[in-house]
Design a protein around this motif. Structure first.
Motif, short mmCIF file in Angstrom:
data_model
loop_
_atom_site.label_atom_id
_atom_site.label_comp_id
_atom_site.label_asym_id
_atom_site.label_seq_id
_atom_site.Cartn_x
_atom_site.Cartn_y
_atom_site.Cartn_z
N THR A 74 27.91 41.90 11.91
CA THR A 74 27.36 41.32 10.67
C THR A 74 26.51 42.16 10.01
O THR A 74 26.43 42.48 8.77
N HIS A 472 36.24 37.47 14.16
CA HIS A 472 35.04 36.62 13.50
C HIS A 472 34.74 37.33 12.07
O HIS A 472 33.87 36.90 11.49
N GLN A 474 34.27 37.97 8.70
CA GLN A 474 34.43 37.08 7.75
C GLN A 474 35.25 37.69 6.24
O GLN A 474 36.00 37.19 5.57
N GLY A 478 37.38 34.71 6.37
CA GLY A 478 36.58 33.86 5.24
C GLY A 478 35.33 33.56 5.56
O GLY A 478 34.98 33.91 6.95
N GLU A 479 34.49 32.79 4.99
CA GLU A 479 33.22 32.48 5.31
C GLU A 479 32.99 31.62 6.55
O GLU A 479 32.09 31.69 7.09
N ASP A 480 34.06 30.73 6.73
CA ASP A 480 33.98 29.89 8.02
C ASP A 480 34.71 30.55 9.21
O ASP A 480 35.03 29.90 10.00
N LYS A 501 43.58 38.99 4.04
CA LYS A 501 42.74 39.14 2.72
C LYS A 501 43.09 40.13 1.75
O LYS A 501 42.76 41.17 2.19
#
Ligand code: HEM
Length: 594
Positions: A74, A472, A474, A478-480, A501
């Motif tokens: 991240t 994982h 995002q 996605g954000e979740d 996406k």
């Protein structure tokens, strides 16, 4: 497990008792790596500061480092420079394009590490996880069709029998009035071993019956743990194999396993050698019987101590090999090697996955209820359908067909979501055998702050592929992304495909996720694993309610489960109720009132 950091010994290197033994091995290893390391030091990507002069970032990331592994990706993106041992620079990769490049597009230049391949060859023989290049491609060509959906259909009844035995054992310990706390992990491990032995080898292991003292199945169960215990010496194996003759290699093996050497490490080597000898001898017997059975018109189990019904993967593989052209045919040594490899590859991975799904359902009771209702409805519908006239009941439970099992939407969503968030093998390693440039889907920052979308990589760079960070990410999930939300898979009909996406996705073999990897070295047994996990759930849930432990023990403490991530994810009980180390999965269970 396979190719994982655990296999490279990293996760275990920092245990105090191994450090002393390791200094010598590291010195040799360091010399070999030095040349590559010098070039790799020029890597121009950003990454975290080193945490320790000797261990770099390895301990903080790969010894119980679930959160750290995610945070590094991240903070720095899909390609990160991390610190290996003694200042060596490694690349931590989770970018979708970079992973596609490594695993699919330029797979031929990215190989498993030498230590991994040589050790696997010593332990398993010439199976898939011990071979590279053309030999590996040839083996996959022969084996891929063996794991087809139609063969899985044939195998399901074998799995159903094992799942029913698992249920009977759990049910025998429960009542419908009060909840009972049971450590389910040993049972899951034994039933996974039975599934693999029956499904892959056609061998009645009956490991779930603890009274059945079988040297072979015990050896199979102990193989993984003893590989882990001796793994620290893995980097030395290629040096010995490359530089010494067979005579000296045998001599060294005899010396290190000599019976009067008292240290624990030597005891571990001796035990590993014994396990491998037991496994090898039993596999040869099964193999010879299977070959002989091929020549008999209709084999019967009474003719042999090994069951040879012909529906297991080995029998299918032997038939298919026998009818192949000379050029495509695998040697006996290669066929034999596959048997040991499949068991090893499918055992702990699947045990961890089944354990994690049960744990998630215990943690999310409303999803557990919905899933139970879905399964019960499917069983009722199937029982009264025309098709069902061909299916057997066993102990009052309906055996769904493969197609019905695979078509249950919530079951599918629960399994996918769990495999995505908690991949059994969170990180795997590779090295490149020629210099190259890694392309990136999402640009990262260089050490000096510029944006870069391709990174030159010198030959022999150590790469850590993060399946965990990819699953994982995002940017595509996605954000979740880090929430357990089975419903994301149920909404996919509304035009949104999970994990895709703006057309960007991971090119994994299983739903845009990397759990079973991508490309020519992806998991060959993923359909088998998926079928087994789903079958355990449809067998257990109609009869058993699961919850997390809630009753205080004699000291007034409620057990709290923690999933430790080293090479694998394994559940432990946090101190003070547990030691935080011993794998166990205590769940509170009761029978469902019907
Ligand atoms: C949830 C369960 C499983 C997971 C998450 C899993 C995951 C993986 C992964 C990530 C790899 C790639 C390893 C690497 O490149 O180093 C792999 C390879 C492999 N898996 Fe699985 N696996 C599972 C179950 C199984 C089962 C049940 C079998 C056998 C029936 C199996 C057989 C293999 C084999 C033979 C390979 C080596 C493939 C090759 O090198 O060509 N796996 N698995």
């Amino acid at each position: 497990m396979i190719g994982s950091l655990q296999h490279d010994g990293i996760a275990h290197m920092f245990l105090p008792r191994t450090i002393a033994y390791g200094v010598l091995a590291l010195a040799v290893w360091k010399l070999i790596q030095r040349r590559a390391s010098r070039k790799a030091n020029a890597l121009n990507v950003a990454g975290p500061e080193k945490d320790h002069w000797f261990k770099g970032n390895l301990e903080s990331m790969f010894v119980d480092g679930f959160e750290r592994c995610l945070k590094v990706a991240t903070d720095y993106g899909g390609l990160v420079k991390i610190h290996g041992l003694l200042g060596e620079k490694w690349l931590y990769v989770s970018d979708p394009r970079a992973l596609h490049y490594i695993l699919v597009k330029e797979q031929h230049i990215f190989e498993e590490n030498d230590g991994f391949i040589f050790c696997n060859r010593l332990i398993f023989g010439e199976g898939l996880i011990s071979t590279l290049g053309e030999q590996h491609r040839k083996q996959r060509k022969m084996l891929n069709p063996v794991f087809s959906t139609s063969n899985m259909r044939e195998l399901l009844p074998i799995i159903q029998t094992v799942s029913n035995q698992l249920k009977s054992i759990l049910v025998a310990n429960l009542s419908d009035h009060t909840s009972v706390e049971l450590d389910v992990l040993p049972w899951l491990s034994r039933s996974a071993l039975d599934c693999i032995c029956e499904g892959i080898l056609g061998y009645h292991s009956n490991a779930i019956d603890t009274g059945n003292n079988n040297e072979y199945t015990e050896a199979l169960r102990m193989l993984g743990p003893f590989i882990s215990k001796t793994i620290f010496f893995r980097p030395l194996v290629p040096i010995v194999m490359r530089n010494l003759s067979l005579y000296w290699r045998k001599k060294i093996l005899d010396w290190i396993t000599i019976s009067w050497l008292p240290t624990q490490t030597m005891k571990n080597f001796r035990e590993l050698r014994r396990i491998v000898e037991v496994m090898d001898s039993a596999s040869r017997t099964i193999f010879e019987e299977k070959k002989a059975a091929l020549d008999r018109p209709s084999p019967t189990s009474s003719q042999s101590s090994w069951e040879t019904r012909g529906k297991d993967i080995m029998s299918i593989m032997l038939k298919s090999n026998a009818s192949s052209s000379e050029a495509d045919r695998l040697s006996d040594a290669e066929l034999l090697g596959q048997m040991n490899v499949m068991i090893f590859a499918g055992l702990e991975t699947t045990t961890a996955a089944v354990g994690r799904v049960l744990y998630m359902l215990a943690k999310h009771p409303h999803i557990q209820e919905r899933l139970r209702a879905e399964i019960s409805d499917a069983m009722t519908a199937y029982q009264f359908s025309d098709v069902h006239s061909h299916a057997e009941d066993n102990g009052g439970s309906v055996r769904l067909s493969y197609d019905v099992l695979m078509s249950l939407p919530l079951l599918d969503a629960v399994v996918r979501e769990t495999l995505r968030l908690y991949p059994s093998l969170p990180v795997l390693t590779r090295r490149n055998i020629e210099a190259t440039s890694l392309p990136l889907q999402f640009p990262v920052r260089s050490a000096s702050g510029e944006e870069i979308s391709a990174v030159p990589v010198a030959k022999n760079q150590r790469l850590v592929m993060s399946i965990l960070a990819a699953n994982h990410n995002q940017a595509v999930w996605g954000e979740d992304a880090s929430d357990w939300k089975p419903e994301r898979w149920l909404n996919s009909s509304e035009g949104e495909t999970p994990g895709v996406k703006d057309g960007v996705r991971y090119t994994g073999v299983y739903s845009s996720m990397m759990t079973f990897l991508a490309g020519g070295r992806s998991c060959i047994g993923f359909k088998f694993a998926e079928m087994e996990i789903k079958d355990v759930l449809v067998t257990l849930l109609p009869d058993i309610h699961l919850a997390l432990p809630s009753e205080p023990d004699e000291n007034g403490i409620v057990k709290e489960i923690h999933w430790r991530m080293t090479g694998f994810h394994s559940p432990v009980v946090k101190p003070p109720a547990g030691d935080g180390e011993t794998p166990q999965l205590p769940l509170s269970m009761r029978l469902i009132r019907k």
